[in-house]
Enzyme design. Structure first.
Site, short mmCIF file in Angstrom:
data_model
loop_
_atom_site.label_atom_id
_atom_site.label_comp_id
_atom_site.label_asym_id
_atom_site.label_seq_id
_atom_site.Cartn_x
_atom_site.Cartn_y
_atom_site.Cartn_z
CB VAL A 14 -1.12 0.07 1.07
CG1 VAL A 14 -0.41 0.45 2.36
CG2 VAL A 14 -2.17 0.99 0.91
CB SER A 15 3.93 1.99 1.60
OG SER A 15 5.12 2.50 1.71
N PRO A 16 3.63 3.57 -1.32
CG PRO A 16 3.40 5.90 -2.09
CD PRO A 16 2.96 4.54 -1.19
#
Lengths: 228, 228
Positions: A14-16
């Site tokens: 979910v974390s770019p």
């Protein structure tokens, strides 16, 4: 016998910024003398456990991060494209099914983590490049298929994903991250001379190289590497 | 005529990461083809204006930052030593008198900003290296004296510090930072082909170099540089 330094990479798809850190470390594991351990974990659990708030809740910080990611994406050569509704994607839909699925992939894979690497990348590609869902079983299947897994393997992984064993394993890895002092992802833990050195974010690679006695050669150490 | 790129550096001496950014940019202004503009501003006003909270309020993040600063301090060769009570120093005592004093120094200085640079450094040295006060007039005087200013100059600067003109100027520079989208310091604004590119923090130098068509040579580009 070589004494390769162990580096643990805690991340959530979910974390770019985790994607940037993941690709850089995947490139460097063949350049630096390290044994890279992929540790897929649940960012939501880390934020809650640490009492931290997502950085994007401050409006100008959110705007800045969008710009920062655009610049870093180009510079790091990782094809990040924010989804049309990042808040919906990150905070409402979240990544729990995806991270359980990745945990199942890791549980089943023997002799390496090539599948974990490839499925992680395909999940990031869906959420952070193609604005596609990563919460539904069909979405997870598509990502796994693109990573080269067979229909039979995928069906078994989907079953395994909802087992207590996999749920507990994801909880434990998330707790490991918290025990190292995590308050967000990506988090790298470099084991240097027996001591764990923790680095948060995807902007400490030069310092990490320095701490490990290795050289930082920029985000693309191997220019011949295939395009993502 | 050369067309040097203008780079504005917004900072507050209460911020240790700003000290790292400040020293790196002071080193690079002679290496890169840039015209560095020092913009001392009030971090408290930026945090309030942006609705941001200090990162140190999350306990594990605070612990991490202490460690991160220790590692970066060594790697950047900037002698950061956290004060014995960082919360008292940063949040209760704050930096308003110090930033007004620096604004007065900049107001009075003609033909460059050597004095602003040196007084800024001495203020950082007091708060972030020697655990000394930066709120009392005697403290500001000591810092200015160490930066080479005369007693007469210092007395005038202390008077000027409390003038409406200087208070307004600090407010205006702080507002300029907010207008660029600041939510914390250090903030660098690089004017590249007429467009302002904003960078937050002291961990984007490699990217900044890339954006300006310059080379990042690490935190110590000039090894012959004098010790701080």
């Amino acid at each position: 016998m070589t004494s390769r330094k162990v580096v643990e990479l805690f991340y959530d798809v979910v974390s770019p910024y985790s994607w940037l850190g993941f690709e850089v470390m995947c490139r460097y594991r063949n350049v630096w003398n390290i044994d890279l351990k992929l540790r897929p974990a649940f960012l939501g659990g880390v934020m809650q456990g640490a009492g931290n708030k997502p950085p994007g809740v401050v409006p100008t910080k959110f705007l800045y991060m969008t710009k920062d990611l655009q610049r870093l994406s180009r510079y790091f050569d990782v094809p990040i494209q924010p989804p049309s509704d990042p808040f919906e994607v990150m905070f409402n839909k979240g990544s729990l099914p995806a991270m359980r699925f990745l945990t199942a992939v890791q549980q089943k894979e023997k002799g390496g983590d090539k599948q974990v690497e490839q499925v992680s990348r395909e999940l990031w590609r869906r959420i952070w490049s193609e604005d596609k869902d990563i919460t539904q079983p069909a979405s997870l299947s598509e990502a796994a298929k693109r990573a080269g897994l067979s229909d039979g393997e995928i069906a078994e992984l989907l079953r395994l994903s909802s087992s207590q064993e996999v749920k507990d394993k994801l909880k434990n890895v998330t707790q490991d991250a918290l025990n190292y002092g995590a308050f967000g992802f990506p988090m790298l833990v470099c084991h240097v001379e027996g001591e764990p050195e923790m680095f948060f974010g995807s902007d400490r690679f030069e310092l990490i190289a320095h701490c490990m006695g290795e050289k930082w050669l920029g985000p693309r150490p191997d220019n011949s590497a295939a395009k993502l």
